[in-house]
Design a protein around this motif. Structure first.
Motif, short mmCIF file in Angstrom:
data_model
loop_
_atom_site.label_atom_id
_atom_site.label_comp_id
_atom_site.label_asym_id
_atom_site.label_seq_id
_atom_site.Cartn_x
_atom_site.Cartn_y
_atom_site.Cartn_z
N GLY A 1 10.56 30.27 51.63
CA GLY A 1 10.94 29.84 50.29
C GLY A 1 10.49 30.80 49.20
N ASP A 2 10.40 32.07 49.56
CA ASP A 2 9.92 33.04 48.57
C ASP A 2 11.07 33.59 47.75
N SER A 3 11.82 32.72 47.12
CA SER A 3 12.94 33.20 46.33
C SER A 3 13.24 32.20 45.22
N HIS A 4 13.70 32.72 44.13
CA HIS A 4 14.14 31.84 43.06
C HIS A 4 15.63 31.58 43.26
N ALA A 5 16.17 30.70 42.43
CA ALA A 5 17.61 30.42 42.51
C ALA A 5 18.39 31.67 42.11
N ASP A 6 19.61 31.79 42.66
CA ASP A 6 20.50 32.87 42.25
C ASP A 6 20.76 32.75 40.74
N PRO A 7 20.79 33.86 40.01
CA PRO A 7 21.00 33.76 38.55
C PRO A 7 22.25 32.97 38.17
N GLU B 1 5.25 29.16 39.22
CA GLU B 1 5.75 29.97 40.32
C GLU B 1 6.10 29.08 41.51
N SER B 2 5.25 28.09 41.80
CA SER B 2 5.53 27.17 42.91
C SER B 2 6.79 26.36 42.64
N SER B 3 6.92 25.86 41.42
CA SER B 3 8.09 25.02 41.14
C SER B 3 9.36 25.87 41.08
N TRP C 1 9.58 27.04 25.87
CA TRP C 1 10.15 28.31 25.44
C TRP C 1 9.79 29.43 26.41
N HIS C 2 8.54 29.42 26.83
CA HIS C 2 8.02 30.56 27.57
C HIS C 2 8.71 30.75 28.93
N VAL C 3 8.93 29.66 29.65
CA VAL C 3 9.48 29.79 31.01
C VAL C 3 10.92 30.31 31.00
N PRO C 4 11.85 29.74 30.25
CA PRO C 4 13.20 30.32 30.25
C PRO C 4 13.23 31.73 29.67
N ALA C 5 12.33 32.03 28.70
CA ALA C 5 12.30 33.38 28.13
C ALA C 5 11.94 34.40 29.19
N ALA C 6 10.90 34.08 29.98
CA ALA C 6 10.45 35.01 31.02
C ALA C 6 11.55 35.23 32.06
N ARG C 7 12.21 34.15 32.46
CA ARG C 7 13.26 34.28 33.49
C ARG C 7 14.45 35.07 32.95
N VAL D 1 8.72 25.57 51.13
CA VAL D 1 8.05 26.61 50.34
C VAL D 1 6.58 26.65 50.75
N CYS D 2 6.18 27.75 51.36
CA CYS D 2 4.76 27.91 51.70
C CYS D 2 4.51 29.31 52.21
#
Lengths: 95, 413
Positions: A35-41, B207-209, B244-250, B314-315
């Motif tokens: 699970g080391d991935s984020h969602a696709d943009p 990061e986990s979420s 604000w911070h989380v969507p900005a960083a992504r 996720v782990c």
């Protein structure tokens, strides 16, 4: 001759270390890491649009800053969420 | 509040396998929208009180200890339930009934949407075991682990819409024959994020979420507290800055990746940027399902997360050290010997060719470039391998995070 042997040995050792790091790193990433991935943009309908492109600019700090100064980022003209330390609370009431 | 079965009056829970409210006593099932607790209105305004207010201990130590603990009364048996942090639903330790803490799902903070659990506890455990079953490096004790706690928790999420605008300057290298030049390119553009979920739980790391993504937002249903029965849940406790911070960083990461791949030349590098982010005020509050599975290995607590909708595991898991070192040394020695002989042959060819050349000729430059190129290649090999191992270590760090473990552990059984 001795120098060449030493250099060859150093190159060989570094290549060996680099190679094993790569192989073992790859194996651990596949076998111990899930699970080391984020969602696709595109999952959240995120679209990147370039509104200005400038190629082969003159390489100087002045021209770099000039470019940024002449093309400042714009804020969206929609009502925005509050900022600050207060907790987020939805103003909606129970149905 | 326990929602009662219409047939036998026992408490209902939400069952992900049938996607309905289930009575574990008589087996009856109901849609969540069909059932309504008679005591719901009565319990709506019941407040949770801080533990030190209830038990009257106002010493500094007690206040500090009790600051995160609250006392709520079970609507079925009247027992006192101690809840932690921003928990919103839990089980009564006396009668076992599921309880929704209404004052946390209050008029001000009621979620608008919920994604009900579609993955059962057994499916989550099965997904974890199948992931690690064939792994070479995972220790046998972990392959056969016995979970200490398996908890389904609804996490609070904010679904935001954001606009991101950035201008940046990127340098890259262009080769023309034997020479290479650094060029500078400017990019200005924007990015629109629709329905981007931001984790509303302060204690769980972003990061986990983020790694639990994606959630299928089309499966969101209008919020009904009956979906919480049988599971735990938390109310949102983040502040506006996180929103604000989380969507900005992504958004910054996505934009800059697109800009770096858009410029010509090789080895693009961002040298300067300025950006603006706008999070619109149409953010929505929802609850998303996650399974938390905890176990202990070598004295360390581990928490595996499973997306309760998509079954994504996720782990990061620790590896078997003797096997790790044996393989590292074995493969390392083999590669070193092979590389030594390969480089010996290569350098012999270079030296032999150099001996028959005049000094200062262009071929000498070619040999130097080859040696430099090999050195850069070796360094790149080492750097990418190290980066991969660091990623695994980071994931293990998140899995063994004490905060996440306590987030799961400190709940009523």
């Amino acid at each position: 001759m001795v120098t060449v042997i030493i250099i060859t040995f150093i190159f060989g050792l570094l290549a060996g270390i680099g190679g094993v790091c790569n192989i073992i790193g790859n194996m651990l990433r596949k076998r111990n890491n899930f699970g080391d991935s984020h969602a696709d943009p595109h999952t959240y309908t995120q679209l990147v649009t370039f509104t200005d492109c400038s190629e082969r600019m003159y390489p100087s700090d002045k021209s770099t800053m000039e470019y940024i100064g002449n093309h400042p980022p714009r804020k969206a003209s929609f009502p925005t969420a509050p900022r600050g330390d207060a907790p987020v609370e939805s103003p909606r009431t129970r149905r | 509040m326990a929602t009662l079965c219409k047939n036998c009056s026992h408490a209902l829970i939400y069952d992900p396998s049938v996607k309905k409210m289930l009575c574990t006593t008589c087996g009856s099932t109901f849609n969540a929208e069909e059932v309504e607790s008679e005591s719901k209105k009565f319990r709506e305004d019941e407040k949770v009180r801080r533990r030190d207010e209830v038990y009257g201990d106002d010493t500094d130590e007690a206040v500090e200890e009790y600051l995160e603990n609250y006392v709520y009364t079970c609507s079925e048996c009247g027992g006192e339930i101690v809840i932690h942090g921003s928990e919103a639903s839990t089980k009564c330790v006396f009668c076992g009934n599921p309880n929704v803490v209404f004052s946390r799902i209050s008029k001000e903070k009621m979620p608008e949407y919920i994604i009900p659990f579609t993955v059962t506890k057994e499916q989550a455990l099965s997904a974890i075991k199948s992931k690690i079953a064939n792994s070479v490096f995972v220790p046998d004790e972990i392959k056969n682990f016995q979970p200490e706690d398996v908890r389904g928790i609804y996490l609070p999420y904010w679904i935001v819409e954001a606009y991101y605008d950035e201008v940046c300057v990127i340098s890259s290298t262009v080769s023309r024959g034997k020479t290479s030049t650094t060029i500078y390119s400017g990019r200005r553009g924007n990015l629109h994020m629709k329905k981007f979920p931001v984790d509303g739980c302060a204690i769980l790391s972003n990061e986990s979420s983020a790694r639990l993504e994606p959630f299928n937002l089309h499966a969101m249903k209008p919020f009904d507290e009956d979906y919480l029965l049988g599971f735990y849940s938390n109310a949102s406790d983040i502040n506006y800055e996180e929103l604000w911070h989380v969507p900005a960083a992504r958004a910054q990461k996505i934009f800059e990746e697109a800009a770096l791949s858009d410029v010509s030349g090789s080895s693009p590098k961002l040298i300067s940027e300025s950006h603006m982010v706008s999070v619109l005020n149409n953010y929505q509050y929802a609850m998303f399902p996650v399974w938390f599975v905890t176990f202990t290995y070598e004295g360390k607590h581990n928490t595996i997360l499973v997306n309760g909708q998509t079954n994504k595991v996720v782990c990061g898991l620790p590896w078997r050290k003797p096997l790790f070192w044996a393989m590292t040394i074995g493969i390392g020695l083999a590669l070193t010997f092979l590389s030594y002989f390969a480089f010996e042959a290569l350098f012999n060819i270079i030296l032999t060719a150099g001996a028959s050349r005049r000094s200062g000729s262009s071929r000498n430059d070619g040999s130097s470039k080859l040696i430099v190129g090999i050195a850069v290649g070796i360094f790149t090999l080492f750097a990418t391998g190290y980066k991969k191992m660091k990623k695994v270590l980071k994931q293990i760090e998140l899995t063994q995070s004490a905060k996440t473990f306590n987030f799961v552990k400190k709940r009523q059984e």
